[in-house]
Scaffold this active site. Structure first.
Site, mmCIF file in Angstrom:
data_model
loop_
_atom_site.group_PDB
_atom_site.id
_atom_site.type_symbol
_atom_site.label_atom_id
_atom_site.label_comp_id
_atom_site.label_asym_id
_atom_site.label_seq_id
_atom_site.Cartn_x
_atom_site.Cartn_y
_atom_site.Cartn_z
ATOM 1 N N SER A 683 0.732 -1.351 0.038
ATOM 2 C CA SER A 683 -0.052 -0.087 0.078
ATOM 3 C C SER A 683 0.753 1.330 -0.029
ATOM 4 O O SER A 683 0.241 2.412 0.030
ATOM 5 C CB SER A 683 -0.994 -0.049 1.137
ATOM 6 O OG SER A 683 -0.239 -0.077 2.266
ATOM 7 N N LYS A 726 -6.082 3.184 9.153
ATOM 8 C CA LYS A 726 -5.511 4.320 8.421
ATOM 9 C C LYS A 726 -6.076 5.630 8.474
ATOM 10 O O LYS A 726 -5.143 6.645 8.813
ATOM 11 C CB LYS A 726 -5.175 4.090 7.090
ATOM 12 C CG LYS A 726 -4.093 2.714 6.939
ATOM 13 C CD LYS A 726 -3.931 2.353 5.264
ATOM 14 C CE LYS A 726 -3.429 1.068 5.158
ATOM 15 N NZ LYS A 726 -3.033 0.702 3.587
#
Length: 777
Positions: A683, A726
């Site tokens: 990511s 996140k």
């Protein structure tokens, strides 16, 4: 060597520490040296004149003794022979030279070194009396040898006959007697020869008396035995000793107690015959046999288990909801799942209990939530800590053939709870290890599988136990380390981090009252305003849970408590304005303030077991030959993402206003700080691509923007996981804009509205969209 010690007031020699061994002057012994320091000392002495000092440990169980652990009177010995043995041991033939007083001990590169001074012996004032003692001791020693049927080797017998010195005679016989190491040390430390002779005489008298008593006991035993009882000789001997001591242990009475328990218990009938044999075996064994304690311990465990004892579930769903709401703020999905389970218990009382696993970062309340669920259901609570377990026997128990065998953790938890249907929490199930001792995770399968745990087999108990009515809860920080077969048996419920609003309410409802009570403060002694709590959350804690927040509140309570007790006027009253006087400067600033717009610096979003994190990613270019340098403990997947991003940016040189061969004269260095922490995952692809594009073009990256997403060679941005964690991490750090893959848009539905309203989300399809929103125009 004796003369050399005497001529000098002090001498420094290598020192070897001995366990329960005393070497006397003129005594020759074999020693096996195995400790590192001792081997070093012996090797050092072997290079010189082969003299060492030996000193006995005060406690022989200490593996690595310090100077304070050694007696300060020892013996100088000479090494006559050295032999290297397998396994790193050294066997030496050592001869005692003289008693010495150890003045000091130092640790050197070659082991311990001791500064010693010779201990001068005081000769007997009356030589005739000393000679009389010598002859008496020698006579008594031979009597002791006859009574105990002990013998001396021929060489030692010849040596004994040649000894005429009373002090040497005392030392020789002391080494042969069956006395404690401490008494041997006392004899070594005694420099007055007459006193030493008297001590040895007393010890010999004691040993002779003990030998006569043993013979008397043997006679009593033989008188009670007939020819058919020869096999029971040792047992009868022990019984005779107990009779003399006045001990009365009734094995039969104890066995009757176990038989009564066996009749009352609900152990399956097919296993009662087996237990009856165990009880009869116990009754036939002498009380002092080691096997007796093993059998007694086994039966105690068997009868302490709740074979048919259950607690009644509280099936009042409204009351259960009140308990859950009182103990924990939020967590609506989890509370709803528990109420669903209770509803099923109302409709189907015999339904199999589920195995629920709470997954989330530390400090979000997974363990305390399990305790609240037990309270809401009215069940007993037991906790099994699985973190770091490597031995399969910890789960299934040890077989009783092993010394110190015990049941496994599940049977222990059942015994602790006292019912067969408790709530058992399997804490840190993701940290179970595996090695040569077995795979505990595989052993958990039987306990957690609803189809198998009706007859769970523990190696120690050796009788199937029904675990089907146990309500199992597990906690984990991540599911990535849980074996798939074990994961398949559990229902996962994720606990993400808390928002600022949730932390504020948790602090007011739970943390502040609890810390005030623990630190002995009243409500009027300390007051927390919403503004002050927010300031603590934003400036002093940066976490997914509330553990650090509670610690900080506790620190404030202690400081206020100290101010009250000491009547300290130097500290101002606690408020949001004076918070820094108590906690020091603010630890964390918003990311935009800490990292303003800069070239090559990008805020990337990452997922860890502790929740979401913001990774500060940097990229710089230097003159070179087109190499890509990656640092920061990156895993293979992350390195491949960096190479993919590098190729993607190179393919867009024209769109970025760069020459097609711009990279040939440049080396690109990408670094992720906290280099000691391993990092991996796909990511960070868009993060590294943005950092490289910024470094090549010289355009700054927005400091208030963070991003996450996997990148392809063609520049497409692919979806990733851990979006909620996140985003919450970005919110904690004051990020204003977040770039997310377009396919992750649906993941934002679970986010609280309070977080969504603070952040601006941009959904990107490819790297061009990322650069358009991340780079300053």
């Amino acid at each position: 060597m004796t003369e050399m010690v005497k001529e000098n007031s002090a001498l420094t020699l290598p020192l070897v520490a001995l366990r329960d061994i005393v070497i006397y002057p003129r005594m020759t012994v074999n020693l096996d040296i195995g400790r590192k320091d001792s081997i070093a000392a012996v090797r050092f002495a072997g290079k010189g004149d082969r003299y060492i000092v030996t000193a006995m440990q005060k406690n022989g169980a200490i593996e690595n003794p310090d100077p304070d652990d050694l007696y300060r009177v020892g013996t100088v010995v000479k090494i006559n022979q050295m032999l290297q043995l397998p396994g790193g041991l050294i066997r030496i033939l050592a001869e005692g030279v003289s008693r010495v007083d150890i003045l000091s001990i130092t640790n050197t590169d070659h082991g311990f070194s001791a500064e010693v001074d010779d201990l001068k012996e005081t000769p007997a004032a009356d030589e005739l009396k000393a000679e009389a003692y010598r002859r008496t001791i020698l006579k008594n020693f031979f009597e002791w040898l006859r009574n105990t049927k002990q013998g001396l080797p021929d060489d030692q017998m010849e040596q004994l006959k040649l000894i005429t010195d009373p002090g040497e005679m005392a030392d020789f016989i002391s080494a042969q007697l069956l006395i404690t190491p401490k008494r041997r040390q006392d004899l070594l430390e005694e420099t007055d020869i007459m006193t030493r002779l008297q001590m040895v005489q007393r010890l010999l008298d004691q040993e002779i008396q003990i030998g006569r008593l043993e013979a008397e006991i043997n006679g009593d035993v033989r008188a009670k035995m007939d020819k058919e009882q020869q096999d029971y000789y040792l047992r009868q001997k022990i019984k005779s000793i107990h009779d003399r001591l006045g001990d009365t242990v009734s094995q039969e009475k104890e066995a009757d107690g176990y038989r009564k328990k066996l009749q009352e218990t609900n152990i399956p009938k097919e296993y009662k015959d087996k237990l009856e044999k165990e009880i009869n075996h116990l009754a036939a064994m002498p009380p002092m046999m080691a096997e007796t304690a093993v059998a007694r311990n086994y039966l105690d465990w068997i009868f302490s288990l709740p074979w048919n004892k259950e607690s009644q579930d509280k099936l009042d769903l409204k009351q259960a909801k009140k308990v859950l709401d009182h103990d924990h703020f939020g967590l609506e999905k989890i509370k709803e799942r528990i109420l669903e389970y209770l509803a099923v218990r109302v409709l189907a009382p015999d339904a199999k209990a589920p195995i629920i696993c709470f997954v989330g970062p530390p400090g979000v309340g997974k363990t305390s939530l399990a305790q609240s669920i037990a309270n809401a259901m009215g069940r007993k609570f037991a906790r099994i800590s699985l973190g770091g377990i490597h031995d399969e026997a910890e789960i299934r128990g040890h077989r009783r053939t092993y010394i110190g065998a015990m049941p496994g953790r599940f049977i222990e938890a059942i015994g602790q709870a006292g019912t067969k249907n408790p709530l058992i929490l399997l804490d840190e199930i993701d940290k179970v290890g595996a090695d040569f001792r077995g795979d505990p995770a595989s052993a958990l399968l039987e306990a957690l599988d609803p189809e198998q745990n009706k007859a769970f087999h523990d190696n120690y108990i050796d009788i199937p136990f029904d675990l089907s009515k146990v309500f199992f809860l597990a906690t984990a920080n991540t599911v990535s380390t849980i074996p798939p077969a074990l994961l398949d048996r559990m229902e996962l419920i994720e606990l993400t981090g808390y928002t600022e609003e949730e932390k504020l309410k948790i602090a007011k409802q739970y943390l502040i009252p609890r810390q005030r009570e623990r630190n002995g403060l009243k409500a009027g002694d300390i007051r927390f305003t919403d503004l002050m709590i927010r300031k603590i959350i934003e400036g002093y804690t940066r976490e997914a849970g509330v553990r650090e927040l509670e610690r900080t509140i506790g620190a404030l309570c202690r400081k206020v408590g100290k101010k009250i007790v000491m009547d300290d006027e130097s500290l101002p009253a606690l408020s949001a304005k004076t918070l820094e006087k108590y906690l020091g400067p603010v630890k964390f600033m918003p990311m935009a303030e800490e990292h303003p717009d800069a070239v090559g610096r990008v805020n990337g979003l990452a997922w860890t077991m502790a929740g979401g994190e913001v990774l500060d990613t940097e990229a710089v270019t230097i003159k070179g030959k087109g190499h890509l340098i990656l640092t920061g403990q990156l895993g293979d997947v992350m390195k491949e993402s960096a190479e993919t991003a590098y190729t993607c940016i190179r393919s867009r040189a024209k769109e970025l206003g760069l020459k097609e061969d711009f990279y040939e004269s440049l080396d690109t260095h990408i670094h992720f700080p906290e280099g000691a922490v391993p990092k991996d995952g796909p990511s960070a692809g868009v993060t590294m691509a943005t950092a490289m594009a910024s470094a090549y073009t010289g355009r700054k990256v927005r400091g208030d923007t963070a991003m996450t997403g996997e990148i392809t060679l063609t520049g497409e941005v692919l979806p990733i996981g851990g979006v909620k964690e996140k985003v919450l991490a970005a919110n904690r750090l004051g990020i204003k804009q977040i770039l997310l893959p377009e396919k992750n848009k649906r993941d934002l539905e679970e986010l609280p509205e309070s977080v969504k309203n603070k952040l601006h989300f941009v959904y990107v399809k490819n790297v061009d969209d990322v650069l358009a929103h991340a780079l300053v125009k």
